[in-house]
Design a protein around this motif. Sequence first.
Motif, PDB file in Angstrom:
ATOM      1  N   ASP A  76     -18.300   0.384  -0.707  1.00  0.00           N
ATOM      2  CA  ASP A  76     -19.594   0.910  -1.312  1.00  0.00           C
ATOM      3  C   ASP A  76     -19.505   2.113  -2.526  1.00  0.00           C
ATOM      4  O   ASP A  76     -18.477   2.753  -2.475  1.00  0.00           O
ATOM      5  CB  ASP A  76     -20.259   1.799  -0.284  1.00  0.00           C
ATOM      6  CG  ASP A  76     -20.663   0.951   1.124  1.00  0.00           C
ATOM      7  OD1 ASP A  76     -21.276  -0.161   0.741  1.00  0.00           O
ATOM      8  OD2 ASP A  76     -20.526   1.227   2.282  1.00  0.00           O
ATOM      9  N   LEU A  77     -20.479   2.167  -3.129  1.00  0.00           N
ATOM     10  CA  LEU A  77     -20.340   3.120  -4.309  1.00  0.00           C
ATOM     11  C   LEU A  77     -20.836   4.360  -3.734  1.00  0.00           C
ATOM     12  O   LEU A  77     -22.132   4.577  -3.407  1.00  0.00           O
ATOM     13  CB  LEU A  77     -21.223   2.655  -5.572  1.00  0.00           C
ATOM     14  CG  LEU A  77     -21.160   3.827  -6.686  1.00  0.00           C
ATOM     15  CD1 LEU A  77     -19.765   4.144  -7.028  1.00  0.00           C
ATOM     16  CD2 LEU A  77     -22.205   3.399  -7.659  1.00  0.00           C
ATOM     17  N   ALA A  94     -16.903  11.683  -8.020  1.00  0.00           N
ATOM     18  CA  ALA A  94     -18.331  10.814  -8.120  1.00  0.00           C
ATOM     19  C   ALA A  94     -18.299  10.479  -9.513  1.00  0.00           C
ATOM     20  O   ALA A  94     -18.667   9.209  -9.611  1.00  0.00           O
ATOM     21  CB  ALA A  94     -19.357  11.663  -7.642  1.00  0.00           C
ATOM     22  N   ALA A  95     -18.553  11.178 -10.384  1.00  0.00           N
ATOM     23  CA  ALA A  95     -18.574  10.980 -12.063  1.00  0.00           C
ATOM     24  C   ALA A  95     -17.896   9.468 -12.460  1.00  0.00           C
ATOM     25  O   ALA A  95     -18.094   8.727 -13.152  1.00  0.00           O
ATOM     26  CB  ALA A  95     -18.379  11.967 -12.765  1.00  0.00           C
ATOM     27  N   GLU A  96     -16.445   9.481 -12.106  1.00  0.00           N
ATOM     28  CA  GLU A  96     -15.574   8.554 -12.373  1.00  0.00           C
ATOM     29  C   GLU A  96     -16.072   6.927 -11.741  1.00  0.00           C
ATOM     30  O   GLU A  96     -15.939   6.316 -12.369  1.00  0.00           O
ATOM     31  CB  GLU A  96     -14.056   9.089 -12.100  1.00  0.00           C
ATOM     32  CG  GLU A  96     -13.138   7.835 -12.567  1.00  0.00           C
ATOM     33  CD  GLU A  96     -11.515   8.261 -12.089  1.00  0.00           C
ATOM     34  OE1 GLU A  96     -10.692   7.494 -12.332  1.00  0.00           O
ATOM     35  OE2 GLU A  96     -11.612   9.443 -11.362  1.00  0.00           O
ATOM     36  N   PHE A  98     -18.148   1.717 -12.277  1.00  0.00           N
ATOM     37  CA  PHE A  98     -19.260   0.772 -11.753  1.00  0.00           C
ATOM     38  C   PHE A  98     -20.169   0.608 -13.018  1.00  0.00           C
ATOM     39  O   PHE A  98     -20.444  -0.716 -13.092  1.00  0.00           O
ATOM     40  CB  PHE A  98     -20.085   1.519 -10.650  1.00  0.00           C
ATOM     41  CG  PHE A  98     -21.001   0.323 -10.067  1.00  0.00           C
ATOM     42  CD1 PHE A  98     -20.755  -0.018  -8.585  1.00  0.00           C
ATOM     43  CD2 PHE A  98     -22.155   0.027 -10.660  1.00  0.00           C
ATOM     44  CE1 PHE A  98     -21.398  -0.973  -7.938  1.00  0.00           C
ATOM     45  CE2 PHE A  98     -23.005  -0.985  -9.899  1.00  0.00           C
ATOM     46  CZ  PHE A  98     -22.716  -1.444  -8.681  1.00  0.00           C
ATOM     47  N   ARG A  99     -20.656   1.376 -13.720  1.00  0.00           N
ATOM     48  CA  ARG A  99     -21.476   0.969 -14.875  1.00  0.00           C
ATOM     49  C   ARG A  99     -20.592   0.207 -15.709  1.00  0.00           C
ATOM     50  O   ARG A  99     -21.227  -0.806 -16.523  1.00  0.00           O
ATOM     51  CB  ARG A  99     -22.056   2.085 -15.446  1.00  0.00           C
ATOM     52  CG  ARG A  99     -22.777   1.879 -17.009  1.00  0.00           C
ATOM     53  CD  ARG A  99     -23.510   3.311 -16.992  1.00  0.00           C
ATOM     54  NE  ARG A  99     -24.478   3.617 -16.428  1.00  0.00           N
ATOM     55  CZ  ARG A  99     -24.603   4.755 -15.710  1.00  0.00           C
ATOM     56  NH1 ARG A  99     -23.737   5.562 -15.613  1.00  0.00           N
ATOM     57  NH2 ARG A  99     -25.650   4.943 -14.803  1.00  0.00           N
ATOM     58  N   TYR A 108     -22.229  -9.286 -11.541  1.00  0.00           N
ATOM     59  CA  TYR A 108     -21.378  -8.775 -10.648  1.00  0.00           C
ATOM     60  C   TYR A 108     -21.936  -8.436  -8.975  1.00  0.00           C
ATOM     61  O   TYR A 108     -22.792  -8.090  -8.851  1.00  0.00           O
ATOM     62  CB  TYR A 108     -21.605  -7.212 -11.175  1.00  0.00           C
ATOM     63  CG  TYR A 108     -20.710  -6.014 -10.764  1.00  0.00           C
ATOM     64  CD1 TYR A 108     -19.227  -6.493 -10.885  1.00  0.00           C
ATOM     65  CD2 TYR A 108     -21.060  -4.770 -10.613  1.00  0.00           C
ATOM     66  CE1 TYR A 108     -18.284  -5.358 -10.297  1.00  0.00           C
ATOM     67  CE2 TYR A 108     -20.034  -3.853  -9.778  1.00  0.00           C
ATOM     68  CZ  TYR A 108     -18.713  -4.030  -9.968  1.00  0.00           C
ATOM     69  OH  TYR A 108     -17.871  -3.171  -9.432  1.00  0.00           O
ATOM     70  N   PHE A 109     -20.925  -9.189  -8.377  1.00  0.00           N
ATOM     71  CA  PHE A 109     -21.195  -9.321  -7.150  1.00  0.00           C
ATOM     72  C   PHE A 109     -20.807  -7.777  -6.200  1.00  0.00           C
ATOM     73  O   PHE A 109     -19.760  -7.302  -6.392  1.00  0.00           O
ATOM     74  CB  PHE A 109     -20.340 -10.302  -6.135  1.00  0.00           C
ATOM     75  CG  PHE A 109     -20.726 -11.685  -6.420  1.00  0.00           C
ATOM     76  CD1 PHE A 109     -22.011 -12.351  -5.770  1.00  0.00           C
ATOM     77  CD2 PHE A 109     -20.107 -12.410  -7.331  1.00  0.00           C
ATOM     78  CE1 PHE A 109     -22.258 -13.652  -6.408  1.00  0.00           C
ATOM     79  CE2 PHE A 109     -20.475 -13.815  -7.879  1.00  0.00           C
ATOM     80  CZ  PHE A 109     -21.441 -14.401  -7.307  1.00  0.00           C
TER      81      PHE A 109
END
Length: 518
Positions: free
Chosen positions: A159-160, A167-169, A174-175, A186-187
């Motif tokens: 999970d993200l 968090a920012a990293e 993810f982005r 992107y699964f």
Amino acid sequence: MQAESRIINDGYLAIKEGRIAAITDDQRKLPAEFSGKVIVETEGTIYPGLIDLHNHFVYNVLPLWVVPKRYDNRSQWPSHPEYRAGVSKPIKQALAKFSVSAKALVRYVEAKALLSGTTTGQGMRTQVNGGSRLFRGALRFAEQPENESLPPARSMVPDLVVTGATAAERISNFREALNDESGGVYFYHLSEGIDESARRHFSNLKINDLINDKLVGIHSLGLQETDLNHLQQKGAKVVWSPFSNQLLYGKTIDLRALKASGLLFSLGCDWSPTGSKNILQELKVAWFANQQQGEVFSNYELVCAASSNAAAVTGWGAHLGTLEAGKLADILVIKGNEDDAYMQLIKAAEPEVELVIIDGIARYGNLDFMKRLRVDTAHPIEELTIGNRQKGFYLYRENSMINDIGFNTATQTLTEIMRDLPGFLNRMEQEKATLLDLGVDTQEEFTLELDNEFEIESDVFQEYEHPDEAELLADPPMVDAIELDTHTVSGNDYWERIEAQQNISAELKNWLKSCYQH
């Protein structure tokens, strides 16, 4: 699979250089270049090859786990002592770590998928001489489709979490992965569970603008109708795994809400410990869930979820998922010709799989068909019996590191190793010690990456809802032995394990038995 009514009752399909060259209802209409070529009268029903878009293939040597209770989200069950001792540790501490077991495992689970009609799967990465790369074998994989026309997918299992010092990293990573122009979809395991904790992971994506047409939300079980609508508006897709949902959480996605949203979806088995053995079984569970919820989708639409829609989910619809001239020749033949071709596939069991072709190459099927379609005389067809029917595998792939291991050898190797896991570990340690004494490098040539084994970072630990502290802190030893999961939906104590499941209904149990015990 172009439309529900597009069924040719007596047709011919011609293959050239890995693609479908022609489809016709009259042999005389075949292109002249096919005159005198091999014609195989299948006396069956021909479909596009089945596409399984969610699977942790590495674990598919393990039998069905009897889930001890109903869970609310995916952070809970991995800490159960039985799971850790009998599912996680046999893979993590033994089978994935050593070349001899890892190669046998990869061959076995690939063959297990093929004999159910699967031509494309999602997720199996290997470590080769210390470097990470995707396994190269007979199956097509979403992350490495082996064809320049098909954009490769990427995936993320953990999970993200959008809190904590890093968090920012994590959000940035993810982005970057989601928007990577060099790849395809992107699964991402999205909201696997039924509580607010599970749904919060969707909200985290929404708040941080991390939903677009490349996102494929695996499971999406915790989402509400408004959430599904938002995914559809952003062009995202989902993968539905109904058996795993019900085995772990006691329910599956709201099909009426899914239908109303217009969201594109496909099917995925998840894995054998808490899911279906193969995509044919998952189709049966999907059909039953659909019946229970009021026949929301037609039989045709359910089959689309494992073929044409699945290809569209990956962005491969122009090349796979339907039987059309010019498309890649990934093909499945099921024995017989029933009036409802879609229900025929849904009800089919492994013995009815007559032929599986990938990239125009016959990989598995009726032994007579395999012999007639053989083009490589240097590498023999491996024979086996499914039910009372003679079948054959052709698993050779140029530049594959497991060409020396066949299905039967893999079965024997894994059976022996899994019968005595401590003994296997002792042998491997002794061999390494001997090599070290001789000054030989002991790095394993071929090992497996485990995408479902992840650690929760300390700065986000509080984001997860865990079982009691004693369970969380326990470190149960790995089981001494575990049976190799059978390659078909049968054998060993499979139906006893089904009966012992607390979170699925008696009606579902009886439906599955009726499909296989005849």
